[in-house]
Design a protein around this motif. Sequence first.
Motif, short mmCIF file in Angstrom:
data_model
loop_
_atom_site.label_atom_id
_atom_site.label_comp_id
_atom_site.label_asym_id
_atom_site.label_seq_id
_atom_site.Cartn_x
_atom_site.Cartn_y
_atom_site.Cartn_z
N SER A 117 25.31 29.73 10.20
CA SER A 117 25.69 30.84 9.35
C SER A 117 27.18 30.78 9.02
O SER A 117 27.97 30.17 9.74
CB SER A 117 25.36 32.17 10.02
OG SER A 117 26.19 32.37 11.13
N VAL A 118 27.55 31.43 7.95
CA VAL A 118 28.93 31.40 7.48
C VAL A 118 29.86 32.04 8.50
O VAL A 118 30.95 31.53 8.79
CB VAL A 118 29.05 32.12 6.12
CG1 VAL A 118 30.49 32.19 5.66
CG2 VAL A 118 28.18 31.43 5.08
N LYS A 119 29.45 33.15 9.09
CA LYS A 119 30.28 33.85 10.08
C LYS A 119 30.53 32.97 11.30
O LYS A 119 31.64 32.92 11.84
CB LYS A 119 29.62 35.16 10.53
CG LYS A 119 29.53 36.19 9.45
CD LYS A 119 30.89 36.78 9.21
CE LYS A 119 30.81 37.91 8.21
NZ LYS A 119 32.10 38.48 7.93
N LYS A 120 29.49 32.24 11.74
CA LYS A 120 29.63 31.36 12.89
C LYS A 120 30.58 30.20 12.58
O LYS A 120 31.40 29.80 13.40
CB LYS A 120 28.27 30.83 13.33
CG LYS A 120 28.29 30.14 14.67
CD LYS A 120 26.90 29.93 15.19
CE LYS A 120 26.95 29.49 16.63
NZ LYS A 120 25.64 29.42 17.24
N MET A 121 30.50 29.66 11.35
CA MET A 121 31.41 28.59 10.96
C MET A 121 32.85 29.09 10.92
O MET A 121 33.77 28.38 11.35
CB MET A 121 31.02 28.02 9.59
CG MET A 121 29.82 27.12 9.66
SD MET A 121 29.37 26.20 8.17
CE MET A 121 30.27 26.88 6.86
N ARG A 166 38.29 29.21 13.41
CA ARG A 166 39.40 29.93 14.05
C ARG A 166 39.67 29.39 15.45
O ARG A 166 40.81 29.23 15.87
CB ARG A 166 39.11 31.42 14.12
CG ARG A 166 39.41 32.18 12.86
CD ARG A 166 39.42 33.68 13.10
NE ARG A 166 38.26 34.18 13.82
CZ ARG A 166 37.10 34.57 13.27
NH1 ARG A 166 36.96 34.50 11.96
NH2 ARG A 166 36.10 35.00 14.00
N GLN A 167 38.61 29.09 16.20
CA GLN A 167 38.77 28.58 17.56
C GLN A 167 39.38 27.19 17.53
O GLN A 167 40.26 26.87 18.33
CB GLN A 167 37.43 28.55 18.29
CG GLN A 167 36.91 29.92 18.64
CD GLN A 167 35.50 29.87 19.21
OE1 GLN A 167 34.82 28.85 19.12
NE2 GLN A 167 35.05 30.99 19.76
N ASN A 168 38.94 26.35 16.62
CA ASN A 168 39.44 24.98 16.55
C ASN A 168 40.86 24.91 16.02
O ASN A 168 41.58 23.96 16.29
CB ASN A 168 38.52 24.11 15.67
CG ASN A 168 37.21 23.82 16.35
OD1 ASN A 168 37.11 23.88 17.57
ND2 ASN A 168 36.20 23.50 15.57
#
Length: 141
Positions: free
Chosen positions: A73-77, A82-84
């Motif tokens: 999903s877009v939100k998960k991407m 952000r984490q990376n």
Amino acid sequence: MTNCLKLTIIFDAPFYKGIFENQIDNKYFVAAINLGTSEPKIRDIYQLILQRWQTISFYASSRESSQVIKNISVKKMQKQARQNKHKILKFHGTKAQQVLQAQHNNLKLQRKQIHKQQQLLIKQQQFELKQLKRQEKHKGH
């Protein structure tokens, strides 16, 4: 049966290298060839392929080449991005470079094992020679 062959030419100072990537169905093979210090011309590359193709030794990768693509999903991407962003990621090379590095490490381990066996054999022969000399010394006349 699908076959995909790709040649990538890179400049790894001071040499130009050709990396052949061959994918047959789900199997991945790679080979590297040194092309010299000057930039290779297209006719030189054609001659290389036509004349030396039989002598190129390909190394098979141990992992499957096909990748499973998941729908994310877009939100998960966005969350992963952000984490990376905060992590410092090291570049470990392309897939072909990783396979070539694995091949290099395997060959290095094989050379070490052969050298170790040779050293053990030499030590054993020296020990036997010492034993023979000792026996000759104590034989008496």
